[in-house]
Enzyme design. Structure first.
Site, PDB file in Angstrom:
ATOM      1  N   HIS A  86      51.417  58.470  -5.935  1.00  0.00           N
ATOM      2  CA  HIS A  86      50.427  57.422  -6.204  1.00  0.00           C
ATOM      3  C   HIS A  86      49.647  57.676  -7.492  1.00  0.00           C
ATOM      4  O   HIS A  86      49.021  56.761  -8.013  1.00  0.00           O
ATOM      5  CB  HIS A  86      49.513  57.180  -4.988  1.00  0.00           C
ATOM      6  CG  HIS A  86      48.429  58.181  -4.770  1.00  0.00           C
ATOM      7  ND1 HIS A  86      48.525  59.215  -3.871  1.00  0.00           N
ATOM      8  CD2 HIS A  86      47.199  58.300  -5.309  1.00  0.00           C
ATOM      9  CE1 HIS A  86      47.415  59.918  -3.864  1.00  0.00           C
ATOM     10  NE2 HIS A  86      46.586  59.388  -4.732  1.00  0.00           N
TER      11      HIS A  86
ATOM     12  N   ASP B 141      54.464  62.212  -0.967  1.00  0.00           N
ATOM     13  CA  ASP B 141      53.657  61.631  -2.043  1.00  0.00           C
ATOM     14  C   ASP B 141      53.675  62.525  -3.294  1.00  0.00           C
ATOM     15  O   ASP B 141      52.691  63.160  -3.626  1.00  0.00           O
ATOM     16  CB  ASP B 141      52.226  61.427  -1.535  1.00  0.00           C
ATOM     17  CG  ASP B 141      51.421  60.501  -2.432  1.00  0.00           C
ATOM     18  OD1 ASP B 141      51.859  60.243  -3.571  1.00  0.00           O
ATOM     19  OD2 ASP B 141      50.353  60.033  -2.002  1.00  0.00           O
TER      20      ASP B 141
ATOM     21  N   SER C  85      43.709  64.210  -5.682  1.00  0.00           N
ATOM     22  CA  SER C  85      45.094  63.816  -5.488  1.00  0.00           C
ATOM     23  C   SER C  85      45.972  64.568  -6.459  1.00  0.00           C
ATOM     24  O   SER C  85      45.687  64.610  -7.648  1.00  0.00           O
ATOM     25  CB  SER C  85      45.262  62.319  -5.734  1.00  0.00           C
ATOM     26  OG  SER C  85      44.986  61.642  -4.565  1.00  0.00           O
TER      27      SER C  85
HETATM   28  N1  ARG Z   1      44.335  57.554   0.297  1.00  0.00           N
HETATM   29  C1  ARG Z   1      44.900  58.363  -0.725  1.00  0.00           C
HETATM   30  C2  ARG Z   1      44.007  58.329  -1.965  1.00  0.00           C
HETATM   31  O1  ARG Z   1      42.874  58.019  -1.879  1.00  0.00           O
HETATM   32  C3  ARG Z   1      46.299  57.968  -1.013  1.00  0.00           C
HETATM   33  C4  ARG Z   1      46.502  56.647  -1.658  1.00  0.00           C
HETATM   34  C5  ARG Z   1      47.929  56.302  -1.976  1.00  0.00           C
HETATM   35  N2  ARG Z   1      48.674  55.910  -0.812  1.00  0.00           N
HETATM   36  C6  ARG Z   1      48.711  54.660  -0.331  1.00  0.00           C
HETATM   37  N3  ARG Z   1      49.381  54.415   0.742  1.00  0.00           N
HETATM   38  N4  ARG Z   1      48.078  53.687  -0.932  1.00  0.00           N
HETATM   39  O2  ARG Z   1      44.353  58.201  -3.074  1.00  0.00           O
HETATM   40  N1  GLU Z   2      44.108  60.140  -2.399  1.00  0.00           N
HETATM   41  C1  GLU Z   2      42.933  60.557  -3.084  1.00  0.00           C
HETATM   42  C2  GLU Z   2      43.002  60.473  -4.596  1.00  0.00           C
HETATM   43  O1  GLU Z   2      43.570  59.665  -5.196  1.00  0.00           O
HETATM   44  C3  GLU Z   2      42.638  61.935  -2.731  1.00  0.00           C
HETATM   45  C4  GLU Z   2      42.354  61.976  -1.348  1.00  0.00           C
HETATM   46  C5  GLU Z   2      40.911  61.883  -1.107  1.00  0.00           C
HETATM   47  O2  GLU Z   2      40.194  60.973  -1.536  1.00  0.00           O
HETATM   48  O3  GLU Z   2      40.563  62.829  -0.454  1.00  0.00           O
HETATM   49  O4  GLU Z   2      42.404  61.176  -5.317  1.00  0.00           O
END
Ligand code: ARG
Ligand code: GLU
Length: 703
Positions: A90, A226, A634
């Site tokens: 991502h 990921d 991330s």
């Molecule tokens: N929640 C994670 C973050 O904040 C992963 C986001 C990417 N994954 C997704 N299914 N959108 O970045």
């Molecule tokens: N998925 C998040 C990011 O893009 C990291 C996960 C979080 O927020 O802990 O940085």
């Protein structure tokens, strides 16, 4: 005896902020150059065999040399002597998307460069490394006097920061920046190196890299691979350079060996990266505002936008590719806010914070510093109540005009263009070029039908005057026509813009935002920040036995913990590790979230796991830890007790996303993809064995 009583009174605070040694459960994001002492001892008690110097050293190479800030928003790490880096799928999503088309759908099929020549350059993409960190508090706060107004203080601080940067010793190709810590009670200088030739090397298909999509996002059990891979190129002197064919793979000061032994519950984990923002020292009134007013209003607007975007993406492949990045961005924070509210409510965080504030107030009395500090909490209380309405109004504008609706975003850019022309007419050509870039940026991934439907859904959150008929006549929705608006001299351009129906419709709202709403917001924000700085100082002074880490601010931090499961609700316990079996359990043929590629199904059926299965013959996919992470972490490396890479951080659990305001060791967990799954996909799924050969695979647990 008296002392004992005092200590007893402090117990709630101690429970809230101090963590007993040997206990795996704690929070904190620590400055890597300051680990000696308390952090080093604590890490050791958690099973770490590294010294503070192994992690951060300026005289010889250390772990920090392998950790790069990826494009300013994510983290990446070097995993080979030839500059190969790993980050999340991502995080590389925008780049993967930009190389994708209906014919070469890298989002859907994945991408693997089978040689250096096939690696794809990415304009604008960069990775920053930290050369050195220095405490410059004394210099930055020099001549900043209590008698000054907040504005005057800010001016003096900015001046001092410039002087500090100017005086910093650095090589000619290096950069400097100064950042505030502990709400402006401390300042650090960073000397950095920026690499701008970063090429795409590999990415799994979305059905692996984003497996589970929105349904599984912020959730455990999780089965997402990921990750994506890039390579840093340098000039022939191994120095940072802009893209050039003549550049060569970067030879890093340090790269991370990868452990094939993985993790078990209770193992030490260190996550090293660039967390973006946290707010751990908020007063209760602020948490109340965020969870009861701010989050719900944002959630509602994004709900409305996602309804149409999601439906149209599923109905149309071209829309799916175009809106993939945008949708992910909108949906990600939307779901996080929902989880944040859930966690705050479930753990009674607001009531707890009030109890803590009572303890703080009592401590002020005991230390006889009421005169100095007792105004802080009452003032914050009234300031936040006063701030709430304008904060929501401003954020609604941002959500509608800048995040969800693209026509309004283009009119906002046009407004900025006019402002720029008026302020600085002699740079007219430059402004026009900027605007062209803005328009081209939007139109690269634009679908007018999607946008119009979004408009109808989100605009009612901002105004009663919702008029979708502007879509019929405006020039902005068609790139060619929009560019015609920019032809001619300044006067002609401004005249044409004013004549455009969408611009005319949006302009009064934009002016109100720019000249009133935002101005008022900034004013109040500055007052709040000044008080929060005092609050931080007071906390550290009157409750010195607690442990304080500085809020995240986009700088390099270390967070350590252990591999641990958790109980999300009564009667349920989540194991800390999950496996490829779970991918197959979730498999729904042809589903846009839970489809599994044919090849992966076959590997599973034949148990063709190579060296990547654990002792039980299963391939681990993701695992949980107690590391305190946030957005920006991330792609951060998860490092084992010996300095090897075991995981790649990419998410947190839903009940724990409140850790940005309220880390609770019971339910806050970070989610990492197991490096063995990453290697399994690269090797067995993609057949990119040449990449595996570049890496250093080790067995630390076998010795
Ligand atoms: N929640 C994670 C973050 O904040 C992963 C986001 C990417 N994954 C997704 N299914 N959108 O970045
Ligand atoms: N998925 C998040 C990011 O893009 C990291 C996960 C979080 O927020 O802990 O940085």
């Amino acid at each position: 005896m008296e002392k004992m009583l005092k200590l007893l009174k402090l117990i709630p605070v101690v429970l809230l902020l101090i963590v007993t040694q040997g206990n795996a459960q704690q929070g904190g994001m620590w400055i890597p150059s300051l680990l000696e002492g308390m952090n080093e001892t604590e890490m050791k008690s958690l099973g770490c065999e590294l010294t503070a110097k192994d992690i951060y050293d300026i005289n010889s190479s250390s772990l920090k040399d392998a950790v790069g800030h990826f494009n300013g928003g994510c983290t990446s790490e070097i995993i080979s002597p030839k500059g190969l880096i790993l980050t999340n799928h991502h995080c590389g999503f925008g780049q993967i998307q930009s190389h994708s088309s209906l014919e070469n759908d890298y989002l859907k099929e994945g991408f693997w460069a089978m040689s250096l020549a096939e690696e794809l350059p990415n304009e604008g993409l960069y990775v920053d490394f930290i050369v050195r960190i220095e405490d410059v508090t004394v210099n930055v706060l020099d001549s900043v006097l209590d008698t000054m107004t907040e504005e005057e203080k800010q001016v003096q601080i900015s001046k001092n920061i410039e002087a500090v940067k100017e005086a910093a010793k650095k090589e000619e190709w290096q950069n400097t920046k100064v950042k505030a810590f502990y709400k402006g009670n401390q300042y650090f200088l960073f000397v950095t190196e920026r690499f701008e030739d970063v090429r795409l090397v590999g990415a799994p298909p979305t059905s692996i890299g984003k497996f589970g999509s929105d349904t599984d996002n912020w959730m455990f059990p999780r089965h997402t691979g990921d990750f994506s891979m890039f390579r840093i190129y340098a000039d022939t002197n191994n120095r940072p350079a802009k893209y050039s064919k003549a550049n060569v793979p970067y030879q890093p000061k340090h790269f991370l060996p990868i452990s094939l032994d993985g993790v078990a519950e209770g193992d030490f984990t260190l996550v090293f990266g660039f967390p973006g923002t946290t707010d751990e020292y908020l007063p209760a009134v602020a948490i109340e505002h965020i969870t009861q007013e701010y989050n719900p209003s944002n959630i509602a607007i994004r709900d409305a936008a996602l309804k149409v975007i999601d439906a149209q993406m599923q109905a149309n492949d071209e829309v799916r590719i175009k809106y993939a990045s945008k949708q992910a961005r909108i949906a990600n924070a939307w779901k996080k806010w929902i989880g944040e509210n859930l966690g705050i409510e479930k753990t009674n965080a607001i009531a707890d914070r009030r109890v803590f504030e009572a303890t703080f107030t009592k401590a002020l009395k005991e230390k006889r510093v009421e005169a100095k500090y007792s105004h802080i909490l009452p003032q914050l209380d009234s300031l936040y109540k006063d701030f709430a309405a304008i904060n929501i109004k401003r954020r609604n504008f941002v959500e509608v005009f800048l995040i969800t609706n693209e026509l309004m975003k283009m009119t906002y850019r046009a407004y900025q263009l006019v402002e720029m022309i008026n302020e600085n007419p002699e740079e007219f050509e430059k402004h026009i070029k900027w605007m062209k870039n803005q328009l081209e940026g939007v139109h690269k991934n634009y679908d007018v039908n999607v946008d119009k439907a979004v408009f109808s859904n989100v605009m009612p959150f901002y105004t009663k005057n919702v008029n979708a008929s502007i879509y019929k006549k405006t020039s902005f929705t068609d790139l060619e026509k929009a560019l015609v608006l920019l032809e001619g001299d300044a006067k002609q351009v401004i005249k044409k813009l004013n004549k455009d129906v969408a611009y005319a419709y949006a302009k009064p709202m934009i002016v109100a935002y720019d000249k009133e709403i935002d101005v008022l917001y900034q004013e109040k924000k500055l007052q709040i920040e000044a008080l929060e700085k005092e609050y931080m100082q007071a906390l550290m002074e009157v409750l010195p036995q607690a442990r304080y880490f500085p809020d995240a601010n986009g700088t390099l931090r270390v967070t350590y913990g252990q591999v641990r499961g958790y109980s999300p609700r009564d009667g349920v316990y989540y194991n800390p590790v999950c496996y490829l079996e779970g991918v197959m359990e979730k498999y729904i043929p042809e589903d846009y979230e839970f489809d599994v590629p044919q090849k992966l199904q076959e590997l599973y059926k034949n148990k063709d796991y190579g060296q990547y299965a654990d002792a039980n013959g299963k391939v681990p996919v993701c695992f949980l830890g107690t590391n305190h992470t946030t957005g920006g972490n991330s792609g951060s490396p998860t490092i084992d007790a010996y300095g090897n890479l075991v995981g790649l951080n990419f998410d947190r659990v839903w009940e724990g996303t409140m850790s940005d305001m309220n880390y609770d060791p019971e339910i806050c967990r970070n989610i990492m993809v197991d490096l063995r799954y990453v290697l399994f996909i690269i090797d067995k799924y993609a057949g990119a064995t040449h990449l595996i050969e570049e890496m250093k695979l080790v067995h630390p647990k076998r010795k």
